[in-house]
Scaffold this active site. Structure first.
Site, PDB file in Angstrom:
ATOM      1  N   ASP A  16      40.600  43.109  36.133  1.00  0.00           N
ATOM      2  CA  ASP A  16      41.492  44.242  35.840  1.00  0.00           C
ATOM      3  C   ASP A  16      42.802  44.190  36.612  1.00  0.00           C
ATOM      4  O   ASP A  16      43.408  45.220  36.909  1.00  0.00           O
ATOM      5  CB  ASP A  16      40.784  45.586  36.127  1.00  0.00           C
ATOM      6  CG  ASP A  16      39.530  45.761  35.285  1.00  0.00           C
ATOM      7  OD1 ASP A  16      39.479  45.181  34.187  1.00  0.00           O
ATOM      8  OD2 ASP A  16      38.608  46.464  35.737  1.00  0.00           O
ATOM      9  N   LYS A  19      45.882  41.121  33.683  1.00  0.00           N
ATOM     10  CA  LYS A  19      46.023  39.813  33.016  1.00  0.00           C
ATOM     11  C   LYS A  19      46.540  39.970  31.582  1.00  0.00           C
ATOM     12  O   LYS A  19      47.380  39.202  31.127  1.00  0.00           O
ATOM     13  CB  LYS A  19      44.660  39.087  32.982  1.00  0.00           C
ATOM     14  CG  LYS A  19      44.087  38.797  34.369  1.00  0.00           C
ATOM     15  CD  LYS A  19      42.713  38.182  34.287  1.00  0.00           C
ATOM     16  CE  LYS A  19      41.643  39.097  33.755  1.00  0.00           C
ATOM     17  NZ  LYS A  19      41.329  40.274  34.599  1.00  0.00           N
ATOM     18  N   GLY A  43      38.305  43.797  29.244  1.00  0.00           N
ATOM     19  CA  GLY A  43      39.143  44.784  28.576  1.00  0.00           C
ATOM     20  C   GLY A  43      40.566  44.522  29.043  1.00  0.00           C
ATOM     21  O   GLY A  43      40.890  44.777  30.197  1.00  0.00           O
ATOM     22  N   HIS A  44      41.370  43.937  28.179  1.00  0.00           N
ATOM     23  CA  HIS A  44      42.733  43.550  28.558  1.00  0.00           C
ATOM     24  C   HIS A  44      43.724  44.479  27.861  1.00  0.00           C
ATOM     25  O   HIS A  44      43.856  44.453  26.637  1.00  0.00           O
ATOM     26  CB  HIS A  44      42.989  42.088  28.184  1.00  0.00           C
ATOM     27  CG  HIS A  44      42.100  41.133  28.935  1.00  0.00           C
ATOM     28  ND1 HIS A  44      42.067  39.780  28.712  1.00  0.00           N
ATOM     29  CD2 HIS A  44      41.217  41.354  29.950  1.00  0.00           C
ATOM     30  CE1 HIS A  44      41.199  39.217  29.528  1.00  0.00           C
ATOM     31  NE2 HIS A  44      40.667  40.138  30.289  1.00  0.00           N
ATOM     32  N   GLN A 227      37.835  38.521  33.648  1.00  0.00           N
ATOM     33  CA  GLN A 227      37.253  38.838  34.957  1.00  0.00           C
ATOM     34  C   GLN A 227      38.182  38.324  36.075  1.00  0.00           C
ATOM     35  O   GLN A 227      39.374  38.284  35.865  1.00  0.00           O
ATOM     36  CB  GLN A 227      35.833  38.267  35.080  1.00  0.00           C
ATOM     37  CG  GLN A 227      34.794  38.971  34.196  1.00  0.00           C
ATOM     38  CD  GLN A 227      34.815  38.556  32.739  1.00  0.00           C
ATOM     39  OE1 GLN A 227      34.753  37.387  32.436  1.00  0.00           O
ATOM     40  NE2 GLN A 227      34.876  39.511  31.847  1.00  0.00           N
TER      41      GLN A 227
END
Ligand code: GDP
Ligand code: IMO
Ligand code: MG
Length: 443
Positions: A16, A19, A43-44, A227
């Site tokens: 988080d 990225k 979750g990007h 990650q």
């Protein structure tokens, strides 16, 4: 034609770090984006002109119609999650068809993976990792146990039926014996997944070949990490990690490009630190200041909505991430979240039993004896949000960044001053090395 340039985007902390946003900035000039590890535990977040996308499996390149997006063999793919994500992208007017390709060698997540994970996470006496409950770990277990189902097998209806029947028999027995779980219906599962397979088939390719051909044709590729370093299966805070190689080495094994094809590794770090889920966090703040950072940084998981744990920047960890990944450029995100502070503590060294150490412990319990040595950096106590040049930044903010450079040996190439694509500072040397558009050209 010369081989296209490449860059790996890797999380330098516990995920988080931002990225998604940074991959999006790079795709202004990069042609291909390839995800190499993890699954829909990621979750990007990408915000383009105020519109928010949370990408879980689909690489960030999808938001630019001229970009090709690849889900590599290192990813574990939940077909239902993928179809849901594709449908919502299509609804938002994003061009997915013809731009997204999925490796025929990626592993498939099936419902029994979630069943096993739920059972083991809640079983008495087991270490609770605080996973995202997406079936990620059990799916990688099956991969390494050589009993997984790959995307190529998903498309073969006969093979799919046999696989699901056998796997369900085995997993139902284990889950019932260990966790008293209700059995899953193999017939129903086969029907649902055979149907999903038909919808996924048009995206499936030998993506190792696709990527190597793209590179040979001079196209540039960004490898989108999921990650972060401290969640890596080997190098992270084991066992409080995810089940894949999140570090830069994973970009190679997770896509099928050779190590010699990697030009640059870019580590993404917040200007402070967060982690979601259980496990060690040496510079964690559990007081009102931690709560303040969580509020100002809106630190709630993009996937699970869980509050993220917060703390100060941890330079020993950042140095470790630099060493493991070969980071030459750092991107510092969320600088604006520190705008209100008069002083910013930074962990500069670890002490264990009163002695300084450059090592990061191999055992989770080793972290308990770590004492962080802090240095108070002057804050800038003035808004930086939305700034787009280094010159605009207050002196104390520039000094904060220079201190990070000095302590890590990596250069800061980009600074993020807000969640939007445009709220970004690009350092000229970074722009020229990566072949990006200069800020003036963007304006
Ligand atoms: P990822 O998983 O590394 O892509 O990061 P996430 O998307 O899970 O979390 C990063 C969060 O920070 C998202 O909500 C972003 O919109 C937000 N974000 C990214 N960069 C910045 C920044 O510079 N400032 C602020 N305030 N928010 C940012
Ligand atoms: P992105 O790509 C932050 C964490 C989980 C849990 C541990 C194991 O958005 O940075 P898993 O479901 O993978 O078996 O959970 O890893 N985790 C993440 N934390 N960002 C992520 O992804 C994460 N993916 C997994 O919270 O602690
Ligand atoms: Mg995330």
């Amino acid at each position: 034609m010369n081989r296209g340039k490449t860059a790996v985007i890797v999380g330098a902390q516990w995920g988080d770090e931002g990225k998604g946003k940074i991959v999006d900035v790079l795709t202004q000039t990069f042609s291909v984006v390839a995800r190499y590890a993890g699954g829909h535990n990621a979750g990007h977040t990408v915000i383009v002109n105020g519109k928010k996308f949370i990408l879980q499996l689909v690489p960030g390149g999808i938001l630019r119609p001229e970009c090709t997006s690849v889900i590599g063999n290192g990813v574990v793919l939940d077909p239902m999650a993928l179809l849901k994500e594709v449908a919502s992208l299509r609804d938002a007017g994003v061009k997915v068809d013809g731009n997204l390709f999925i490796s025929n060698r990626a592993q498939v997540i099936l419902p029994y993976h979630r069943m096993m994970e739920l059972g083991s996470e809640n079983a008495p006496g087991r270490v609770k990792i605080g996973t995202t409950s997406r079936g990620i770990g059990p799916s990688y277990e099956d991969k390494m146990g050589r009993r997984g189902l790959r995307v190529a097998d998903l498309l073969d209806a006969k093979l799919l039926r046999t696989h699901i029947e056998n796997a369900c028999r085995e997993k139902n027995m284990i889950a019932h014996a260990l966790f008293n779980s209700d059995p899953l219906d193999a017939d129903k599962m086969f029907k649902e997944y055979a149907e999903a397979a038909e919808k996924i088939a048009p995206f499936v390719r030998d993506t190792a070949l696709l990527l190597n051909q793209a590179l040979a044709a001079g196209k540039s590729v960004v490898f989108e990490g999921a990650q972060g370093t401290m969640l890596d299966i080997d190098h992270g805070t084991y066992p409080f990690v995810t089940s894949s190689s999140a570090t830069s080495g994973g970009a190679v094994t997770g896509t099928g490009v050779p190590p010699t094809a990697i030009d640059t590794v870019i580590g993404i770090t917040k200007a402070y630190c967060t982690r979601v889920g259980g496990g060690p966090f040496p510079s964690e703040l559990t007081d009102a200041q931690g709560e303040d950072l969580r509020k100002r940084g809106n630190e709630y998981g993009a996937v699970t909505g869980r509050p993220r744990r917060t703390g100060w920047l941890d330079l020993p960890l950042l140095r470790y991430a630099g060493m493991i990944n070969g980071i030459s450029w750092l991107v510092v995100t969320k600088l604006d979240v520190l705008d209100h502070l008069k002083e910013i503590p930074v962990c500069v060294r670890y002490k264990v039993n009163g002695k300084e150490t450059a090592e990061v412990p191999a055992q989770a319990c080793g972290y308990e004896s770590i004492e962080c040595v802090y240095r108070n950096m002057p804050g800038w106590a003035t808004p930086t949000q939305g700034m787009r040049t280094v010159e605009e930044l207050p002196k104390a903010a520039r000094e904060y960044l220079a201190f990070i450079e000095k302590e890590t040996g990596a250069r800061v190439g980009m600074i993020s001053t807000g969640p939007d694509r445009e709220q970004t500072i690009l350092v000229p040397d970074f722009v020229s090395q990566l072949g990006l558009k200069s800020p003036a050209a963007r304006a």
